[in-house]
Design an enzyme around this catalytic site. Structure first.
Site, PDB file in Angstrom:
ATOM      1  N   GLY A   1       0.970  -1.211   0.173  1.00 44.29           N
ATOM      2  CA  GLY A   1      -0.028   0.062   0.037  1.00 44.29           C
ATOM      3  C   GLY A   1       0.755   1.158  -0.054  1.00 44.29           C
ATOM      4  O   GLY A   1       2.073   0.937   0.030  1.00 44.29           O
TER       5      GLY A   1
ATOM      6  N   GLY B   1       2.362   5.758   4.238  1.00 44.35           N
ATOM      7  CA  GLY B   1       1.552   6.224   5.136  1.00 44.35           C
ATOM      8  C   GLY B   1       0.195   5.280   5.460  1.00 44.35           C
ATOM      9  O   GLY B   1      -0.828   5.924   6.132  1.00 44.35           O
ATOM     10  N   ALA B   2       0.007   4.557   4.555  1.00 43.62           N
ATOM     11  CA  ALA B   2      -1.385   3.712   4.468  1.00 43.62           C
ATOM     12  C   ALA B   2      -1.565   2.937   5.865  1.00 43.62           C
ATOM     13  O   ALA B   2      -2.750   2.773   6.267  1.00 43.62           O
ATOM     14  CB  ALA B   2      -1.490   2.807   3.525  1.00 43.62           C
TER      15      ALA B   2
ATOM     16  N   LYS C   1       0.968   0.160   6.755  1.00 47.47           N
ATOM     17  CA  LYS C   1       1.407  -1.025   6.739  1.00 47.47           C
ATOM     18  C   LYS C   1       2.501  -1.427   7.998  1.00 47.47           C
ATOM     19  O   LYS C   1       2.297  -2.527   8.669  1.00 47.47           O
ATOM     20  CB  LYS C   1       2.446  -1.356   5.499  1.00 47.47           C
ATOM     21  CG  LYS C   1       1.613  -0.843   4.135  1.00 47.47           C
ATOM     22  CD  LYS C   1       2.728  -1.108   3.008  1.00 47.47           C
ATOM     23  CE  LYS C   1       3.850   0.124   2.895  1.00 47.47           C
ATOM     24  NZ  LYS C   1       3.037   1.462   2.878  1.00 47.47           N
TER      25      LYS C   1
ATOM     26  N   SER D   1       5.668  -1.798  -2.235  1.00 45.15           N
ATOM     27  CA  SER D   1       5.731  -2.720  -3.444  1.00 45.15           C
ATOM     28  C   SER D   1       4.643  -2.324  -4.544  1.00 45.15           C
ATOM     29  O   SER D   1       3.421  -2.947  -4.621  1.00 45.15           O
ATOM     30  CB  SER D   1       5.371  -4.144  -2.918  1.00 45.15           C
ATOM     31  OG  SER D   1       4.558  -4.190  -1.817  1.00 45.15           O
TER      32      SER D   1
HETATM   33  N1  LIG Z   1      -6.478   2.166  10.684  1.00 43.16           N
HETATM   34  C1  LIG Z   1      -5.329   2.728  10.687  1.00 43.16           C
HETATM   35  N2  LIG Z   1      -4.137   1.617  10.421  1.00 43.16           N
HETATM   36  C2  LIG Z   1      -3.033   1.903  10.376  1.00 43.16           C
HETATM   37  N3  LIG Z   1      -2.690   3.353  10.768  1.00 43.16           N
HETATM   38  C3  LIG Z   1      -3.411   4.146  11.073  1.00 43.16           C
HETATM   39  C4  LIG Z   1      -4.732   3.950  11.041  1.00 43.16           C
HETATM   40  N4  LIG Z   1      -5.447   4.955  11.224  1.00 43.16           N
HETATM   41  C5  LIG Z   1      -4.477   5.936  11.550  1.00 43.16           C
HETATM   42  N5  LIG Z   1      -3.336   5.479  11.132  1.00 43.16           N
HETATM   43  C6  LIG Z   1      -1.847   6.256  11.055  1.00 43.16           C
HETATM   44  O1  LIG Z   1      -1.448   6.287   9.890  1.00 43.16           O
HETATM   45  C7  LIG Z   1       0.108   6.324  10.006  1.00 43.16           C
HETATM   46  C8  LIG Z   1       0.448   5.016   9.143  1.00 43.16           C
HETATM   47  O2  LIG Z   1       1.739   5.222   8.934  1.00 43.16           O
HETATM   48  P1  LIG Z   1       2.880   3.917   8.741  1.00 43.16           P
HETATM   49  O3  LIG Z   1       4.199   4.288   9.209  1.00 43.16           O
HETATM   50  O4  LIG Z   1       2.172   2.665   9.434  1.00 43.16           O
HETATM   51  O5  LIG Z   1       2.648   3.719   7.217  1.00 43.16           O
HETATM   52  P2  LIG Z   1       3.413   2.865   6.102  1.00 43.16           P
HETATM   53  O6  LIG Z   1       2.316   2.281   5.474  1.00 43.16           O
HETATM   54  O7  LIG Z   1       4.163   1.799   6.860  1.00 43.16           O
HETATM   55  O8  LIG Z   1       4.060   3.852   5.411  1.00 43.16           O
HETATM   56  P3  LIG Z   1       5.451   3.615   4.667  1.00 43.16           P
HETATM   57  O9  LIG Z   1       5.417   2.927   3.234  1.00 43.16           O
HETATM   58  O10 LIG Z   1       6.017   5.050   4.422  1.00 43.16           O
HETATM   59  O11 LIG Z   1       6.520   2.808   5.518  1.00 43.16           O
HETATM   60  C9  LIG Z   1       0.217   6.246  11.283  1.00 43.16           C
HETATM   61  O12 LIG Z   1       0.591   7.515  11.857  1.00 43.16           O
HETATM   62  C10 LIG Z   1      -1.004   5.569  12.013  1.00 43.16           C
HETATM   63  O13 LIG Z   1      -0.986   5.978  13.265  1.00 43.16           O
HETATM   64 MG   LIG Z   2       6.265   1.391   7.072  1.00 44.24          MG
END
Ligand SMILES: Nc1ncnc2c1ncn2[C@@H]1O[C@H](COP(=O)(O)OP(=O)(O)OP(=O)(O)O)[C@@H](O)[C@H]1O
Ligand SMILES: [Mg+2]
Length: 190
Positions: A16, A19-20, A22, A90
């Site tokens: 995804g 910030g989604a 993951k 990905s």
């Molecule tokens: N339902 C949810 N599930 C996951 N994260 C959420 C949700 N609602 C809000 N958030 C917030 O969204 C953000 C998600 O950030 P995260 O670092 O997990 O994204 P990521 O997909 O790992 O991004 P990246 O690819 O940049 O590593 C966090 O700040 C989290 O607190």
């Molecule tokens: Mg991440």
């Protein structure tokens, strides 16, 4: 529910936008899995890019190489009974599908779905601001493609549910697929 998968390794692949959610969801899932099965390993894109994929950039070729490397490591871990959690943007379907083919069954694709506007609003790492200002080129969802999975085993809508609920649904899917013994009442609060 079939029972033949209990004790099997598997690859739980979160894909995804940045910030989604993951990493956020996978950390909750990791904790839960560590309490329930022995071997758990995490391959998070941010960490992988500092070692296994150090030096790779964000061209399509480099992104695909990154994904295929992660897939290779996941495969050799999972075939030894490890529960492998991958969190990586990905973005290209073809590379993910290649990993799926390489790994065979025991590949569980989780689409962490969230509108790009919401991810940009969250802007956990401050990267969307830079990408939207044109300071970062080729940023997924802004100036680079993201190709959603056509048939993921599970889709999480992180703009509509809390991280704990998303994690609970992942665990429920693993139970449904037979990799985990169902635990009634587990996390039923949500
Ligand atoms: N339902 C949810 N599930 C996951 N994260 C959420 C949700 N609602 C809000 N958030 C917030 O969204 C953000 C998600 O950030 P995260 O670092 O997990 O994204 P990521 O997909 O790992 O991004 P990246 O690819 O940049 O590593 C966090 O700040 C989290 O607190
Ligand atoms: Mg991440």
């Amino acid at each position: 529910m079939e029972n033949g998968k209990l004790g099997h390794g598997f690859t739980l692949w979160f894909t995804g936008l940045s910030g989604a959610g993951k990493t956020t969801v996978s950390e909750i899932v990791e904790k839960e899995l560590r309490g329930r099965i022995g071997n758990v390993e995490v391959l998070d894109g941010d960490i992988v890019r500092t070692n296994l994929s150090k030096g790779l950039g964000f061209s399509r070729a480099d992104r695909d190489t990154n994904v295929l490397r992660i897939g290779f490591v996941a495969k050799i871990l999972a075939r030894n009974g490890v529960a492998v959690i991958v969190s990586a943007i990905s973005p290209y379907k073809e590379a993910r599908d290649q990993v799926r083919r390489d790994i065979g069954e025991d590949f569980i694709e989780v689409f962490v779905s969230c509108p790009v506007e919401v991810c940009a609003e969250r802007d956990v790492k401050g990267l969307y601001k830079k990408a939207l200002a044109g300071e970062i080129q080729g940023f997924t969802g802004v100036s680079d493609p993201y190709e959603p999975p056509a048939a993921p085993e599970l889709t999480l809508k992180t703009d509509e549910e809390e991280p704990e609920e998303s994690a609970r649904r992942v665990i429920a899917k693993l139970e449904e697929l037979g990799y985990l013994e169902p635990v009634e009442k587990l996390n039923q609060a949500s």
